[in-house]
Design an enzyme around this catalytic site. Structure first.
Site, mmCIF file in Angstrom:
data_model
loop_
_atom_site.group_PDB
_atom_site.id
_atom_site.type_symbol
_atom_site.label_atom_id
_atom_site.label_comp_id
_atom_site.label_asym_id
_atom_site.label_seq_id
_atom_site.Cartn_x
_atom_site.Cartn_y
_atom_site.Cartn_z
ATOM 1 N N HIS A 79 0.833 -0.879 0.099
ATOM 2 C CA HIS A 79 -0.464 0.359 -0.320
ATOM 3 C C HIS A 79 0.483 1.513 0.023
ATOM 4 O O HIS A 79 1.855 1.029 0.560
ATOM 5 C CB HIS A 79 -0.682 0.163 0.996
ATOM 6 C CG HIS A 79 -2.460 -0.954 1.321
ATOM 7 N ND1 HIS A 79 -3.249 -1.241 1.876
ATOM 8 C CD2 HIS A 79 -2.224 -1.826 -0.009
ATOM 9 C CE1 HIS A 79 -4.351 -2.054 1.712
ATOM 10 N NE2 HIS A 79 -3.526 -2.132 0.639
ATOM 11 N N TYR A 207 -9.161 5.199 7.973
ATOM 12 C CA TYR A 207 -9.178 5.832 9.637
ATOM 13 C C TYR A 207 -10.290 6.786 9.892
ATOM 14 O O TYR A 207 -9.314 7.856 8.954
ATOM 15 C CB TYR A 207 -7.556 5.987 9.847
ATOM 16 C CG TYR A 207 -6.388 4.912 10.184
ATOM 17 C CD1 TYR A 207 -5.783 4.201 9.215
ATOM 18 C CD2 TYR A 207 -6.356 4.570 11.261
ATOM 19 C CE1 TYR A 207 -5.037 3.552 9.547
ATOM 20 C CE2 TYR A 207 -5.410 3.911 11.544
ATOM 21 C CZ TYR A 207 -4.669 2.685 10.742
ATOM 22 O OH TYR A 207 -3.932 2.224 11.039
ATOM 23 N N PRO A 300 -3.991 -0.384 19.654
ATOM 24 C CA PRO A 300 -3.661 -1.140 18.154
ATOM 25 C C PRO A 300 -3.486 -0.245 17.022
ATOM 26 O O PRO A 300 -2.858 0.005 15.470
ATOM 27 C CB PRO A 300 -4.766 -0.754 17.619
ATOM 28 C CG PRO A 300 -5.633 -1.302 18.762
ATOM 29 C CD PRO A 300 -5.243 -0.770 20.294
ATOM 30 N N LYS A 304 1.645 -0.497 14.710
ATOM 31 C CA LYS A 304 3.410 -0.163 15.686
ATOM 32 C C LYS A 304 3.815 -1.807 16.243
ATOM 33 O O LYS A 304 4.509 -2.392 16.279
ATOM 34 C CB LYS A 304 3.270 0.672 15.811
ATOM 35 C CG LYS A 304 3.573 2.034 15.681
ATOM 36 C CD LYS A 304 4.409 1.792 14.604
ATOM 37 C CE LYS A 304 4.266 2.875 13.258
ATOM 38 N NZ LYS A 304 4.796 2.403 11.882
ATOM 39 N N TYR A 390 4.099 6.282 10.388
ATOM 40 C CA TYR A 390 3.485 5.523 10.016
ATOM 41 C C TYR A 390 4.589 3.822 8.975
ATOM 42 O O TYR A 390 4.093 3.071 9.162
ATOM 43 C CB TYR A 390 2.370 5.351 8.838
ATOM 44 C CG TYR A 390 0.925 4.771 9.505
ATOM 45 C CD1 TYR A 390 1.051 3.468 8.291
ATOM 46 C CD2 TYR A 390 -0.101 4.776 9.733
ATOM 47 C CE1 TYR A 390 0.173 2.604 8.652
ATOM 48 C CE2 TYR A 390 -1.083 3.368 9.634
ATOM 49 C CZ TYR A 390 -0.843 2.849 8.818
ATOM 50 O OH TYR A 390 -1.638 1.496 9.212
#
Ligand code: DHB
Length: 397
Positions: A79, A207, A300, A304, A390
């Site tokens: 991604h 998200y 979560p 990570k 991220y």
């Protein structure tokens, strides 16, 4: 009558046969260091538990470098970034454009399968279903681990013990209270997570901030979706029927917004996950080295946990190899401080993502969250900050 104790010797006893422990045994073997893995659960249980799904850039590089990337490259899904959204707005953050790094969708269950098959092909000794696992003499250069296996007491002596046994295992408690410090934050909400046999309704993860609570659309493959809803702590899973879950997901993820549709499907797994940050220091005490969830838990949001465990092990393997093979303690002595730099970075990032996206009862907090989300999405500095964390900092950060 109890059978006589059986004593074995090896270089490193690894307590815990999850991804951290199995990866450590793999990396140590590549460096000529022998290990024995001791796991409290059965192989089936460890292999089947539904966990994380996202590998950051440096985790993928590490797995490839260790010869574990073949199926990941074939079946994993790369991604470029994620979608960040709130009511009426969805923004794509392209990590590759922002940082040159991508992430991969490849479940922890798959990583575990790859590790187990690589380790069994190499003849790795793994004891499953061990009862009463205990650590001994970790302050000395000859630590030991004892347990009962198939009714027989076993003792393994080694040069070092690696505690890769998560937050419920005995390793973290083998660091005396007088030595350890613990930092902890419990969040006032949990996640209701589902796995569904339906093609994801999105090409990359979503998200979503929503006044009813956070929601996330993740995935495991082209035909399996993984989705989450923020729920109050203590929510019984029975309160959420499949219909109620899909309705809440549709509302929070913006079904109908700009023609986007959430496709529901059969739910195959449903559970409520509490959210917590936890760090225990130091990560080394004498000859005991903690790695992964035994030393730290992150909520979560931001994915990570598994990546942090992989990064710990990437630092720990060369440190143990130097210690065992050359009696060189330099990396072993630096391990805790080196690992904790990244642990605290990820602890902060996970806390930041969590508190930015989960709603509280407080309307002032909601305005601050929306302001922060707008800034992150609209400013190149904001987007880059999220993307760097991220997609992941280099292992040696
Ligand atoms: C997943 C979990 C996360 O916490 C996250 O941030 C991304 C994905 C997952 O389980 O797929």
């Amino acid at each position: 009558m109890t059978s006589p104790s059986h004593t074995l010797r090896t270089d490193v006893v690894i307590v815990g046969g999850g991804p951290a422990g199995m990866l450590l045994s793999h990396l140590l073997a590549a460096d000529g260091v022998e290990s024995i893995v001791v796991e409290a659960r059965s192989q089936e249980y460890v292999g089947a538990r539904v966990r994380a799904g996202i590998l950051e850039h440096s985790s993928v590089e590490l797995l490839r470098g260790a010869g574990l990337g073949e199926r990941l490259d074939r079946e994993g899904d790369e991604h470029r970034g994620i979608y960040l959204q709130w009511p009426d707005e969805r923004h794509h953050l392209d990590f590759v454009d922002l940082t040159g790094r991508s992430v991969w969708v490849y479940g922890q269950t798959e990583v575990q399968k790859d590790l187990v098959s690589a380790r069994s092909a190499a003849g790795q000794e793994v004891y499953y279903e061990c009862a009463d696992v205990a650590l001994h003499e970790v302050e000395s250069d000859r630590p030991a681990v004892t347990f009962t296996h198939e009714g027989r007491p076993v003792r393994i002596e080694a040069r070092a013990v690696a505690g890769c046994d998560g937050s419920f295992g005995p390793s973290r408690g083998a660091v005396p209270d007088a030595v350890r410090s613990i930092w902890e934050r419990v969040y006032p909400y949990s996640w209701l997570g589902i796995l569904a046999d339906v093609a994801p309704s999105t090409d990359e993860l979503i998200y979503a901030w929503h006044p009813d609570g956070f929601a996330m659309h993740s995935m495991r493959s082209a035909s399996v979706s993984r989705l989450y809803l923020q729920v109050p702590n203590g929510t019984p899973v029975e309160e959420w029927s499949d219909d109620r879950i899909w309705d809440a997901l549709a509302t929070r993820l913006g079904h109908g917004q700009d023609g986007w549709r959430l496709e529901p499907g059969p739910i195959t797994e449903k559970s409520v996950l509490p959210m917590r940050s936890y760090v225990q220091t130091p990560m080394r005490h004498g000859s005991l080295f903690l790695a992964g969830d035994s030393a730290h838990i992150v909520p979560p949001t931001g994915a990570k946990g598994l990546n942090l465990a992989i990064a710990d092990v990437a630092l720990l393997a060369p440190a143990l190899a130097d210690l065992v093979r050359r009696d060189d303690r330099m990396l072993a002595e630096a391990y805790s401080d080196t690992a904790l730099r990244r642990v605290w970075r990820c602890t902060h990032f996970s806390w930041w993502m969590t508190t930015m996206l989960h709603t509280s009862e407080d309307p002032f907090d909601a305005q601050l969250q929306l302001s922060q989300l707008r800034w992150v999405a609209s400013s190149e500095a904001g987007r880059t900050g999220l993307a760097e964390n991220y997609a992941g900092l280099p292992i040696g950060f």
